[in-house]
Design a protein around this motif. Structure first.
Motif: not given
Ligand SMILES: [Zn+2]
Length: 374
Positions: A246-247, A250-251, A254, A271-276
């Motif tokens: 996992r990234n 991002l973990r 959460e 910063v929440r999703n891959t796009g961020d």
């Protein structure tokens, strides 16, 4: 420990973001030079536990970074516990960790603390209270420990940052004389060089974020200055969990509020999703607010601090976060600022709001940064 100001005794001091200690009862700062150096069965045991964890950390395989940092955190916790109660070797180890850049605080603050701890040990009188268990380690008033403290002290001054070297109290020559006068000088001993515990920037930031889940002492919020390159390296880090690779960032995001703030424009972005994880070139501050792990403040108080930090006309305002960023980016050697519940507690009187305490904390940070500039 007994407070010199209010004369009351307490078990553990408040520990502030810059490493200073304060009385938990009257909130006045505690002077390190007044620490009574004593060895008791209990503190000797704590110090030994700290050493065991430290040695085990050094023996972990290089790939197991998590085990390494967990053991090191434990070692530091035991060491602080013993140091708070005046154990001389624990104070010495703590000084060394500040000296070596282990803690996430401003370089000149770390230097000042290492200086104070080393000095408290070489200038102090060591009292071994262990009765029949007393041994040669602390004989002759702890001469051996005081000599090591003096050697490390001189080494610190010799390698002082230029702006510190210009101040009288940090002058190597006069302090060398003082050490010699105290009969603690050993020729040739002060030229030894000590390795700095330095990791890569992304790894360091990961350690800070991981500490958010600490069951002993979790930080409340923090600000870490990063370039776009450093953030990209951090954003690429992965870890293997039960559900596979996992990234890492991002973990953590959460459970912990994570925002990337563009330093020049002051705009925070969650910063929440891959796009961020993608960023444009520039300088940023990675800000986090954390209620995970062990805290001394209640949930309600923590939320009040969060609201006060992130308040504004819209969710994208973050007036106080930006105020802090503009203060800490003035210091030359700024890096990471990590604040704990104690930083709020020390600034809060019974009648004042948490927001007021936060305002006072920001003023203290500003004062300390300006002191570092002087
Ligand atoms: Zn007090």
């Amino acid at each position: 420990m007994i407070c010199e100001k209010c004369k009351r005794s307490f078990e553990r001091p408040l520990e502030l973001y810059n490493g200073d200690w304060a009385c938990p009862l009257c909130h006045e700062s505690l002077t390190l030079s007044n620490i009574r150096l004593v060895v008791t069965d209990e503190t000797e045991e704590l110090f030994k536990m700290s050493e065991v964890c430290y040695l085990r950390a050094l023996k972990t395989p290089p790939a197991d970074k998590k085990a390494y940092s967990d053991l090191l955190t434990k070692a530091v916790d035991f060491c602080k516990e013993a140091a708070h109660r005046g154990h001389p070797k624990a104070l010495l180890r703590l000084a060394y960790l500040y000296d070596a850049g282990y803690f996430s605080i401003d370089g000149s603050e770390a230097f000042r603390l290492a200086y104070d701890y080393y000095k408290a040990v070489w200038k102090g009188k060591i009292n071994d209270m262990r009765g029949s268990k007393a041994n040669a380690d602390y004989s002759e008033g702890g001469m051996k420990v005081r000599k090591s403290a003096a050697r490390l002290y001189l080494n610190l001054l010799k390698n002082a940052p230029p702006k510190m070297r210009s101040l009288d109290r940090y002058r190597y020559d006069s302090e060398l004389r003082a050490v010699k006068d105290a009969g603690l000088y050993e020729s040739g001993g002060d030229s030894a060089s000590y390795g700095v515990i330095a990791g890569d920037r992304a790894g360091r930031i990961c350690e800070i974020l991981d500490s958010c889940f600490s069951k002993e002492h979790a930080p409340l919020f923090g600000l870490m200055m990063v370039s776009s390159g450093e953030f990209s390296a951090l954003a690429k880090m992965t870890e293997t969990g039960r559900t596979g690779v996992r990234n890492k960032l991002l973990r953590i995001a959460e459970k912990v509020d994570l925002y990337l703030v563009d330093v020049t424009r002051g705009v925070p972005r969650a910063v929440r999703n891959t796009g961020d994880l993608a960023v444009a070139d520039g300088n940023y501050c990675l800000y986090f607010f954390n209620t995970q792990g062990k805290h001394a403040l209640s949930g309600g108080k923590m939320n009040a601090v969060r609201k006060s930090l992130q308040r504004g006309d819209s969710v994208t305002d973050f007036a106080r976060v930006n105020e802090l960023i503009s203060i800490i980016s003035r210091g030359e050697e700024y890096c990471d600022y990590v604040f704990g519940d104690d930083d709020i507690t020390v600034h809060k009187s019974k009648t004042e709001s948490v927001g007021h305490a936060l305002g006072d904390l920001i003023k203290t940070v500003q004062k300390n940064v300006l002191r570092g500039e002087a």
